[in-house]
Design an enzyme around this catalytic site. Sequence first.
Site, short mmCIF file in Angstrom:
data_model
loop_
_atom_site.label_atom_id
_atom_site.label_comp_id
_atom_site.label_asym_id
_atom_site.label_seq_id
_atom_site.Cartn_x
_atom_site.Cartn_y
_atom_site.Cartn_z
N SER A 92 1.27 -9.75 -0.33
CA SER A 92 1.43 -8.17 -0.60
C SER A 92 1.74 -7.36 1.09
O SER A 92 1.68 -6.52 0.68
CB SER A 92 -0.14 -7.92 -1.22
OG SER A 92 -0.82 -8.50 -0.39
N GLU A 107 -9.90 5.91 3.36
CA GLU A 107 -10.38 4.89 4.01
C GLU A 107 -9.78 3.91 4.27
O GLU A 107 -8.62 3.95 3.43
CB GLU A 107 -11.78 5.07 2.58
CG GLU A 107 -11.09 3.32 1.85
CD GLU A 107 -10.10 4.34 0.30
OE1 GLU A 107 -10.08 5.62 0.62
OE2 GLU A 107 -9.17 3.82 0.06
N LYS A 165 0.37 -0.82 0.06
CA LYS A 165 0.36 0.08 0.42
C LYS A 165 1.00 1.69 -0.17
O LYS A 165 0.63 2.53 -0.24
CB LYS A 165 -0.92 -0.45 1.39
CG LYS A 165 -2.30 -0.78 1.45
CD LYS A 165 -3.20 -0.84 0.30
CE LYS A 165 -4.42 -1.54 0.14
NZ LYS A 165 -4.75 -1.52 -1.13
#
Lengths: 264, 392
Positions: free
Chosen positions: B374, B105, B83
Site C-alpha cells: 500500500s 486527519e 491514499k
Amino acid sequence: MNRYKKVFMRKEKALVPFTVIGDPDYQTSLEIVKTIIRAGADVLELGFAFSDPLADGPTIQAADIRALSRNINTDKNFGFIKEIRKFDDKIPIGLLVYSNLVYQRGINNFYKDAKKAGVDSVLIADLPIEEASEYILAGRKNNVDTVFIVSPLTSDKRLAKIAQKVRGFVYVVARLGVTGARADVKTDTLQLLKRIRPQTSLPLCAGFGISKPDHVKSVLKAGADGAIVGSAVVKIIEKNLNNKKNMMYEISKFVAEMKRATTD
Amino acid sequence: MKTRFGKYGGVFVPETLVPAVEELTLAFGRYKNDKKFNAEFQRLLREYVGRATPLSFADRLSKKLGCKVYLKREDLAHTGAHKINNALGQALLAKKMGKKRIIAETGAGQHGVATATACAKLGLQCEIYMGTVDIERQKLNVFRMKLLGAKVNPVETGSKTLKDAINEALRDWTTNVKTTHYLLGSVLGPSPYPEIVAHFQSVIGKEARKQILEIEGRLPDAVIACVGGGSNAIGIFREFVKDKKVKLIGVEAGGFGIKSGKHAARFADKKLGRLGIFQGTFTYVLQDRYGQIYNTHSVSAGLDYSAVGPEHAYLRELKRAEYYYATDKECLDAFKILSHEEGIIPALESAHAVGYLISNAKRFKKRLVIVNLSGRGDKDVVEAARVMGMKI
C-alpha cells in the site's frame, strides 16, 4: 406528574447547569452538584465522561479526562445519581452521554438502571433519530424521556420528525459547533426557536455557548423556556482545581447570578 | 443510499452534522456515475498519480518462501501510497459541491500528504489535523504537508494519535460545515464515508485483477493486505469478492502481541475487541467493559486505530474475508527482508501484510498470492532505525 412538567409549568423560566459526573473526582463532584442545586438550578444536566467526546469542545473533554483518570464508570455514575436523589428528589435530572456507553451496558439495561437511579431523561450526543429507534423504545419502556437536539441547520421537515420522537424537553443548539463558552449568542437561535415552537408543546431549552447572564436573558427573550449552561461551570472547576473552597464559592455565585437572569 | 454493511456501519453523528452528511451523500450519489466527473478523475489518476500502478513479480521473495508472490505497487503512486486515490476523488467531489476549504486527519501522514497534494493540484485551501505523537514519529511528512501549502494543526488531546485527530477534524467540520469538506482518509466514520472511500480505492483491485489475468492467465489463490481502518484492503478486496475461490486476507497490527494488550488487533483480541459505536460507525472497537475506547499501539502510525472499517466486519461475518495479525517484530523483519530481497522499502503498514505472509509461508506453498504493497517506506526509515536501535 413528572419532574419536568412540574418545573416547566411554573411561570418562571429554567436554569439548567451542566457538569460532568466525577470531575475532578467523585467526592468533589458530589459537592459541586449539591452547590449547583442550592444556588438555584431548576434542572440538572449531568454528563457521563467518555474517552472520545466528539460533540464536545476542549473544556468538557478535559473534564471527561479528569473524571476518567479517577476511574469513573457507568456503575459509579448511576451510584452518584442515587446519592443526589437522596439530597434532592424534586429536581429533574437529564443525562448527556455517548451512544457506546449506552450500547455496552445493553440498551434496555441502561435505561432501566437510569430510571432506578432517578434519571428523568437521556440525551445521546452522537445519536441522530435515524439510529435511535431501539433507544427510544427502551426509553418508553422504562419511562425515561428521550431528549434530542435541534440545530440552526436542521430543516423544517427534519424538525417535524424530531418533534415526534422527543420527550421531556427539546435541546436547542444556540449556535453551530461543539460545546464551549462563547462571547455572543447568534441570531440563528431566534429563528430556530421560532421554527420549532409550532411543532411541539414541549419546553425548549437552549444550550451551547451560554456563559453570561446576558446570554441567558437573550435566549429566554427569544422564546426559550430554559437556558443550559455547560462549559462555563466546567471552566470554574478547571480554574480552581487546587482550591476547592473557592471552587464552590465561585460556582455558587455564578449559578445564582445566572438564575437571577432567568427571573428578570 | 444504504448506510450499512449488514448490521455494521450507520450514521452515529451529532445532529449538527446530519445536514452535512446528507449533503455529502446526495453529492456522491449524483457524481459517482457522472461521466464527466469520472473522466476527470480517471485522467488525474492516469496523468497525475501515474496509474495503473504495476503488479510486480517478487521473484527472490517467492523463491525464499516457496510460493508465487506478486506485489501491487501502490508505493509507486504519486506521494508514495494508495491514499492519493481517495484524496483526489474526494477533493474533486468537494470542488463540485462548491466547498473551498478541505480538512483531514492523518496518522502516518500519508493521508495528510495525499490530501495536501490533491488540494494543491485542485486549488483548495487545506488544513490537516495530526496527533502530536504522530507528528513526532513522522516529521518528514509534516514538512511535506507544509511544503504543499497545508496548515498542520497539532492535536494534544487524548492519546494524541489518529483517533484524536479524527475527533478534532469532526469538531472543525461541525463548526464550519457550510464552507468545509471533511476529507476522511479511510473506510471509517459515518456513512457515506466507508462507501465513498471504498469507491475511490476500488481502482486498486480493478487493476490488480486485470493484471494478474494478463500475466498469469488465472486468478490468485489469495490477496493479502494490511488493515488499519482498512482502505487499501477494501480497495483491493472489492473486485475479488465475487471470485469465491480467491482468499481475502486482512492483517491487523499485532503490536507487542495480543496478550500484552498493546496492539491494534480489533478482531484478534476477543476481550477488548467488541462491537460498539465509535466515531460515527458501528463496528469492532477496542474498548473496556464500560465502552471507553482503548488506546492502541503499533510500530506503524497508519494502523494505530481503535476501530476497523464496518465493511471488514461484514466481510468477516460473511466468512468472505479472514483476518489475522502481524506483530511489530514480524513487521520489522518483513521491512528488512523485502528491502534486501526485492529492493523495495515498504511502508511499515504494508510490511504487516508481507510479515504475515512470511510467517505463514507454509500455508501458501506453491500458491499464487498478491500482496497489496500500500505504500513505500521512505517516511519510516528514521522511525525504523530508532526501533531497530540503529543511529542514522
